[in-house]
Scaffold this motif. Structure first.
Motif, short mmCIF file in Angstrom:
data_model
loop_
_atom_site.label_atom_id
_atom_site.label_comp_id
_atom_site.label_asym_id
_atom_site.label_seq_id
_atom_site.Cartn_x
_atom_site.Cartn_y
_atom_site.Cartn_z
N PRO A 15 73.68 9.50 -52.06
CA PRO A 15 72.23 9.72 -52.04
C PRO A 15 71.48 8.70 -52.90
O PRO A 15 72.02 8.18 -53.88
CB PRO A 15 72.08 11.13 -52.63
CG PRO A 15 73.44 11.71 -52.66
CD PRO A 15 74.42 10.60 -52.65
N ARG A 16 70.27 8.44 -52.52
CA ARG A 16 69.44 7.49 -53.26
C ARG A 16 69.30 7.92 -54.73
O ARG A 16 69.29 7.09 -55.64
CB ARG A 16 68.06 7.40 -52.60
CG ARG A 16 67.09 6.44 -53.30
CD ARG A 16 67.46 5.01 -53.02
NE ARG A 16 66.76 4.09 -53.89
CZ ARG A 16 66.49 2.83 -53.58
NH1 ARG A 16 66.86 2.35 -52.42
NH2 ARG A 16 65.86 2.05 -54.42
N PHE B 61 72.02 6.57 -56.90
CA PHE B 61 71.89 5.17 -57.28
C PHE B 61 70.82 4.99 -58.34
O PHE B 61 70.98 4.21 -59.28
CB PHE B 61 71.58 4.30 -56.06
CG PHE B 61 71.31 2.87 -56.43
CD1 PHE B 61 72.35 2.06 -56.87
CD2 PHE B 61 70.04 2.34 -56.37
CE1 PHE B 61 72.12 0.75 -57.25
CE2 PHE B 61 69.79 1.04 -56.74
CZ PHE B 61 70.85 0.23 -57.18
N GLU B 62 69.69 5.70 -58.21
CA GLU B 62 68.63 5.59 -59.21
C GLU B 62 69.15 5.96 -60.60
O GLU B 62 68.78 5.34 -61.60
CB GLU B 62 67.46 6.48 -58.82
CG GLU B 62 66.74 6.06 -57.54
CD GLU B 62 66.02 4.73 -57.68
OE1 GLU B 62 65.68 4.35 -58.82
OE2 GLU B 62 65.79 4.07 -56.65
N ALA B 63 70.00 6.96 -60.67
CA ALA B 63 70.58 7.36 -61.95
C ALA B 63 71.46 6.25 -62.52
O ALA B 63 71.52 6.07 -63.75
CB ALA B 63 71.38 8.65 -61.78
N ARG B 64 72.13 5.53 -61.65
CA ARG B 64 72.96 4.42 -62.13
C ARG B 64 72.10 3.31 -62.73
O ARG B 64 72.41 2.78 -63.80
CB ARG B 64 73.81 3.85 -61.00
CG ARG B 64 74.83 4.83 -60.43
CD ARG B 64 75.69 4.16 -59.36
NE ARG B 64 76.53 5.14 -58.67
CZ ARG B 64 77.44 4.83 -57.79
NH1 ARG B 64 77.65 3.57 -57.45
NH2 ARG B 64 78.16 5.78 -57.20
N LEU B 65 71.04 2.94 -62.03
CA LEU B 65 70.17 1.87 -62.53
C LEU B 65 69.57 2.22 -63.89
O LEU B 65 69.26 1.33 -64.69
CB LEU B 65 69.05 1.59 -61.53
CG LEU B 65 69.30 0.59 -60.41
CD1 LEU B 65 68.01 0.30 -59.67
CD2 LEU B 65 69.93 -0.71 -60.90
N ALA B 66 69.41 3.49 -64.15
CA ALA B 66 68.77 3.93 -65.39
C ALA B 66 69.55 3.53 -66.63
O ALA B 66 68.99 3.51 -67.74
CB ALA B 66 68.56 5.45 -65.37
N VAL B 67 70.84 3.22 -66.49
CA VAL B 67 71.63 2.87 -67.67
C VAL B 67 71.44 1.40 -68.06
O VAL B 67 71.88 0.98 -69.14
CB VAL B 67 73.13 3.15 -67.46
CG1 VAL B 67 73.35 4.57 -66.96
CG2 VAL B 67 73.78 2.14 -66.51
N MET C 286 79.23 1.64 -54.51
CA MET C 286 79.75 2.59 -53.54
C MET C 286 79.76 3.99 -54.12
O MET C 286 79.60 4.16 -55.33
CB MET C 286 81.16 2.17 -53.11
CG MET C 286 81.20 0.85 -52.37
SD MET C 286 82.88 0.38 -51.86
CE MET C 286 83.59 -0.06 -53.43
N PRO C 287 79.95 4.99 -53.28
CA PRO C 287 80.03 6.36 -53.80
C PRO C 287 81.21 6.52 -54.75
O PRO C 287 82.26 5.90 -54.57
CB PRO C 287 80.22 7.22 -52.54
CG PRO C 287 79.77 6.36 -51.40
CD PRO C 287 80.05 4.96 -51.81
N THR D 91 70.47 4.24 -47.43
CA THR D 91 70.43 5.63 -46.98
C THR D 91 70.95 5.77 -45.56
O THR D 91 71.69 6.70 -45.24
CB THR D 91 68.99 6.16 -47.08
OG1 THR D 91 68.54 6.06 -48.43
CG2 THR D 91 68.92 7.61 -46.63
N ARG D 92 70.60 4.81 -44.70
CA ARG D 92 71.02 4.88 -43.32
C ARG D 92 72.53 4.72 -43.18
O ARG D 92 73.18 5.34 -42.34
CB ARG D 92 70.28 3.83 -42.50
CG ARG D 92 70.37 4.04 -41.01
CD ARG D 92 69.25 3.35 -40.25
NE ARG D 92 69.22 1.91 -40.41
CZ ARG D 92 68.26 1.25 -41.05
NH1 ARG D 92 67.27 1.91 -41.62
NH2 ARG D 92 68.29 -0.06 -41.14
#
Length: 300
Positions: free
Chosen positions: A255-256, A259-265, A139-140, A247-248
């Motif tokens: 924002p997408r 989330f991409e930044a989170r997966l990077a860890v 979640m945000p 996104t919807r």
């Protein structure tokens, strides 16, 4: 009612005591030498039976267990006004102590279950051999400044506890499932309806504690979540549907890119996208998902 889906692999319905609550398990297969148990964790307002279609499509023999989270499905409802993520981790820890105390398991979680699985895999990295997150975006992040307003909202909602809408027939429950997810086939919706709801004097009610719908007074803290994700050591597979419902649903609130930044860890991460699938990808494309899971779980 339309034709009802016929399961290829019948599950055994079992009950276990986990942390003082009688909780329900769906159990397929039996322990196999050299193959860890596969544990499946469902999402919010769902049930463990939701994984039946994927289990039917998996090849080979292995022990598979799906848990009904506390307050969902046939699991007992705690005497509480709120549900806390630490309790989900505590229940999962107790389940794994009972199921596989001496060896790691393969863990798959969808949506909320995916978020629980990710946090648990960072807290107890030695307990997980392979980890799969199905659309568990999280979640945000919420600013601490929002705490007073969130707490006030929770206190206000406690004064008028939520209820769940009754349905006249199981066919109405199935139609409700298909309204939420038009990709869900009619026969599968008819089968799920019998697990998703129970008959009462007032009609068919969802197998869920209405308290799940209360505002949670505990804020979602991204920094704490990522501190757990950074400690994951198991090879991890992220799977999402091609229909980007994140996104919807959240729009600019989540924002997408965030989330991409989170997966990077996550250190050892693979990613897959299932075509013609949305958030309920285990309903939309169970055979395709089973093939992806099989390749990942059985791979080197």
């Amino acid at each position: 009612m339309p034709d009802v889906y016929t399961a290829n692999r019948a599950h055994r319905s079992e009950f276990v005591q986990l942390r003082g609550l009688r909780q329900h398990l769906l159990h397929w297969g039996s322990p196999q030498p050299g193959r860890p148990p596969l544990v499946l964790l469902h999402g919010w307002m769902d049930v463990g039976a939701s994984f039946q279609f994927v289990v039917d499509a998996l090849q080979g023999e292995r022990e598979i267990v799906a848990l009904d989270w506390r307050g969902f499905g046939l699991s007992e409802t705690p005497d509480a006004d709120c549900y806390w993520f630490p309790d989900y981790l505590g229940d999962l820890d107790a389940l794994l102590d009972a199921l596989s105390p001496d060896a790691p398991v393969d863990l798959v979680g969808h949506s909320m279950g995916g978020n629980v699985a990710m946090s648990y895999a960072g807290v107890r990295p030695q307990r997980i051999r392979r980890l799969v997150n199905l659309e568990g975006f999280g979640m945000p992040d919420v600013s601490p400044a929002a705490a007073p307003e969130r707490m006030a909202r929770w206190l206000d909602e406690l004064k008028t506890p939520p209820t769940l809408k009754p349905y006249a027939t199981l066919a109405d429950v199935a139609e409700r499932l298909r309204k939420t997810n038009p990709r869900l086939a009619q026969d599968k919706a008819a089968w799920l309806a019998g697990h998703w709801a129970r008959e009462t004097p007032d009609g068919f009610l969802l197998n869920a504690d209405p308290a799940h719908k209360l505002a949670n007074p505990v804020l979602y803290r991204k920094a704490e979540v990522l501190a757990c994700w950074q400690r994951i050591t198991a090879p991890t597979l992220w799977v999402e549907g091609s229909d980007d419902q994140l996104t919807r649903f959240w729009g600019g609130r989540f924002p997408r890119e965030e989330f991409e930044a989170r997966l990077a860890v996550v250190a050892n991460l693979q990613r897959r996208v299932l075509q013609d699938a949305g958030h309920m990808l285990h309903h939309d494309q169970p055979e395709a998902l089973a093939a992806v899971l099989q390749a990942f779980l059985d791979g080197p």
